[in-house]
Design a protein around this motif. Structure first.
Motif, short mmCIF file in Angstrom:
data_model
loop_
_atom_site.label_atom_id
_atom_site.label_comp_id
_atom_site.label_asym_id
_atom_site.label_seq_id
_atom_site.Cartn_x
_atom_site.Cartn_y
_atom_site.Cartn_z
N UNK A 29 0.83 -1.21 0.00
CA UNK A 29 0.00 0.00 0.00
C UNK A 29 0.86 1.25 0.00
N UNK A 30 1.85 1.25 0.85
CA UNK A 30 2.73 2.40 1.00
C UNK A 30 3.53 2.66 -0.28
N UNK A 31 4.04 1.61 -0.88
CA UNK A 31 4.82 1.74 -2.11
C UNK A 31 3.99 2.39 -3.21
N UNK A 32 2.76 1.95 -3.34
CA UNK A 32 1.88 2.45 -4.40
C UNK A 32 1.33 3.83 -4.06
N UNK A 33 1.07 4.08 -2.79
CA UNK A 33 0.44 5.34 -2.40
C UNK A 33 1.43 6.49 -2.30
N UNK A 34 2.58 6.27 -1.62
CA UNK A 34 3.50 7.39 -1.43
C UNK A 34 4.96 7.04 -1.67
N UNK A 35 5.22 5.80 -2.07
CA UNK A 35 6.60 5.35 -2.17
C UNK A 35 7.16 5.38 -3.59
N UNK A 36 7.99 4.41 -3.84
CA UNK A 36 8.67 4.27 -5.14
C UNK A 36 8.17 2.99 -5.81
N UNK A 92 -7.11 12.66 1.48
CA UNK A 92 -6.70 11.36 0.92
C UNK A 92 -5.58 10.75 1.77
N UNK A 93 -4.60 11.55 2.13
CA UNK A 93 -3.49 11.08 2.98
C UNK A 93 -4.03 10.65 4.35
N UNK A 94 -4.96 11.40 4.91
CA UNK A 94 -5.53 11.06 6.21
C UNK A 94 -6.26 9.72 6.16
N UNK A 95 -7.00 9.48 5.09
CA UNK A 95 -7.70 8.20 4.95
C UNK A 95 -6.70 7.05 4.86
N UNK A 96 -5.65 7.23 4.08
CA UNK A 96 -4.63 6.19 3.95
C UNK A 96 -3.96 5.95 5.31
N UNK A 97 -3.65 7.01 6.02
CA UNK A 97 -3.01 6.90 7.33
C UNK A 97 -3.89 6.17 8.33
#
Length: 169
Positions: free
Chosen positions: A12-19, A101-106
């Protein structure tokens, strides 16, 4: 053990905010979309980047509610809940939407962190015909799918607005 949960969070993290291996993640792509493009569509009757972001928030909220065992929460496909109408008229409104969007992901990350082990992934989601692992993998796939749409919108407007100064070099 939380091996499967940790792997899902990593994906999830890679796709949402990572590389991501294929290019920009969701948030990296959205960082490149100016607010003046965020509310535009490429063709009539299609969704804008802002509408896609609101749609992503809606389904992340669905996952959050299901992780909280809210079996009453539902989204009817193609409804206002699924595709909220949204109008972005300023850079500030665009930033607020992206922060939501970031808050929902968090919140998804936070709820997964609270899980004691991987066993809950095999439990059926209340009110649905699938388990939690299927739901969370669906959120990952959903992000990738709509990332492609955002990229297409951005590239089309980049070509159209190349000399307007909307996209900074």
């Amino acid at each position: 053990m939380k091996n499967r949960i940790n792997e899902l969070v990593r994906s999830m993290s890679e796709i949402f905010e990572g590389e991501a291996w294929y290019g920009h993640s969701v948030m990296r792509k959205l960082e490149n979309v100016p607010y003046k493009i965020g509310y535009k569509t490429c063709v009539p009757e299609s969704h804008s980047c802002a509408e896609i972001v609101a749609h992503l928030i809606a389904w992340k909220t669905f996952a959050i509610e299901k992780l909280k065992s809210n079996d009453e929460y539902a989204i009817e496909p193609d409804s206002e809940d699924d595709w909220p109408e949204i109008e972005i008229t300023s850079a500030q409104e665009w930033e607020v939407l992206k922060r939501k969007l970031v808050a929902a992901q968090s919140e998804i990350y936070r709820l997964l962190e609270e899980m004691k082990d991987d066993s809950f992934l095999d439990e059926k989601v209340k009110g649905e015909d699938y388990d939690f692992e299927y739901l969370l993998r669906g959120i990952i796939q959903h992000d990738i799918y709509h990332l492609g749409q955002i990229g297409l919108i951005e590239s089309q407007f980049k070509k159209k607005e190349q000399d307007s100064g909307v996209f900074k070099a």
